[in-house]
Design an enzyme around this catalytic site. Structure first.
Site, short mmCIF file in Angstrom:
data_model
loop_
_atom_site.label_atom_id
_atom_site.label_comp_id
_atom_site.label_asym_id
_atom_site.label_seq_id
_atom_site.Cartn_x
_atom_site.Cartn_y
_atom_site.Cartn_z
N SER A 288 0.82 -1.21 0.00
CA SER A 288 0.00 0.00 0.00
C SER A 288 0.86 1.26 0.00
CB SER A 288 -0.89 0.02 1.24
OG SER A 288 -1.75 -1.08 1.25
N1 SAH Z 1 -1.04 -4.89 3.52
C1 SAH Z 1 -0.29 -5.29 2.36
C2 SAH Z 1 -1.09 -5.03 1.10
C3 SAH Z 1 -1.26 -6.28 0.37
S1 SAH Z 1 -2.23 -6.20 -1.10
C4 SAH Z 1 1.04 -4.58 2.30
O1 SAH Z 1 1.18 -3.52 2.92
O2 SAH Z 1 1.94 -5.07 1.63
C5 SAH Z 1 -3.56 -7.29 -0.64
C6 SAH Z 1 -3.18 -8.69 -0.24
O3 SAH Z 1 -4.40 -9.38 0.06
C7 SAH Z 1 -2.49 -9.50 -1.33
O4 SAH Z 1 -1.28 -10.01 -0.81
C8 SAH Z 1 -3.49 -10.63 -1.63
O5 SAH Z 1 -2.87 -11.85 -1.96
C9 SAH Z 1 -4.25 -10.72 -0.33
N2 SAH Z 1 -5.58 -11.35 -0.40
C10 SAH Z 1 -6.52 -11.25 -1.38
N3 SAH Z 1 -7.63 -11.95 -1.05
C11 SAH Z 1 -7.38 -12.51 0.18
C12 SAH Z 1 -8.13 -13.34 1.05
N4 SAH Z 1 -9.37 -13.77 0.77
N5 SAH Z 1 -7.56 -13.70 2.22
C13 SAH Z 1 -6.31 -13.31 2.56
N6 SAH Z 1 -5.55 -12.52 1.76
C14 SAH Z 1 -6.08 -12.13 0.59
#
Ligand code: SAH
Length: 203
Positions: free
Chosen positions: A56
């Site tokens: 993010s």
């Molecule tokens: N907070 C993270 C942002 C990650 S982007 C950071 O700062 O790096 C969103 C993430 O959610 C991705 O890694 C994706 O694989 C995950 N994601 C998507 N659907 C999901 C689900 N149902 N359960 C767990 N993770 C999920």
């Protein structure tokens, strides 16, 4: 560069919670992005972290954290571990962070990295976070860092009375950052502003 990021991107946009600002000052965002992108690590936008996923934007991590109104004794559930950057920010402020990531390699690599960084209050598992993490529920606060068109009912069930969920709600192109508070067992919703997250994929 991190100090400048906090002043120009986060304080300038109105984030005031000292615990959030101090966590943003401390956590080294460059350690959460591929080495090729180190030059961009403190810039004002999200970055790719592999597997089609993103870390993010710094301001987004800060405002979501501030909106959770964290207390130091809180136990927080995070959905979408990704790079672990947001996880580390939460772990600087609260007692324990439980984080669920659906991409196995990300869950494993990030868990190892966070342990190496010395975080002993973070627990990561691979799975579909829309189901929450029942064994450790209920949680004081829940943060969802992927976009969805509805608030998953398991998450609301696993939230304590008075607790908050911060979650991007909308369609696959744009969402509204939403704060849900559990008041007398009911949902109270506040919409903040438009945002764009990768989708929450429910298995
Ligand atoms: N907070 C993270 C942002 C990650 S982007 C950071 O700062 O790096 C969103 C993430 O959610 C991705 O890694 C994706 O694989 C995950 N994601 C998507 N659907 C999901 C689900 N149902 N359960 C767990 N993770 C999920």
């Amino acid at each position: 560069m991190r100090k400048k990021m906090v002043e120009e991107q986060i304080v300038a946009r109105g984030v005031t919670d000292e615990r959030v600002l101090s966590a943003m000052n401390k956590v080294e965002r460059h350690n959460f992005v591929p080495e090729l992108l180190w030059g961009d690590a403190y810039k004002d936008y999200p970055l790719p972290i592999g597997n089609g996923q993103t870390i993010s934007q710094p301001y987004m991590a800060a405002i979501m954290t501030e909106e959770l109104a964290l207390e130091s004794a809180d136990r927080v559930l995070e959905i979408g571990t990704g790079s672990g950057y947001q996880t580390a920010i939460l772990a600087e402020i609260v007692k324990e962070v439980y984080s669920v990531e659906r991409v196995e390699s990300l869950a494993n690599d990030t868990m190892i990295k966070l342990k190496e960084m010395g975080y002993n209050n973070i627990f990561v598992k691979k799975g579909d976070g829309s189901k929450g993490w029942k064994e450790y529920s209920p949680f004081d606060k829940i943060l969802v860092t992927a976009g969805t068109n509805h608030i998953p009912e398991f998450l609301f069930e696993q939230l304590k009375e008075g607790g908050k969920i911060v979650i991007p709600v909308g369609d696959e192109y744009t969402q509204e950052l939403t704060v849900v508070t559990k008041v007398n067992g009911e949902m109270q919703e506040k919409k903040l502003f438009e945002c764009v997250f990768v989708p929450l994929i429910e298995d």
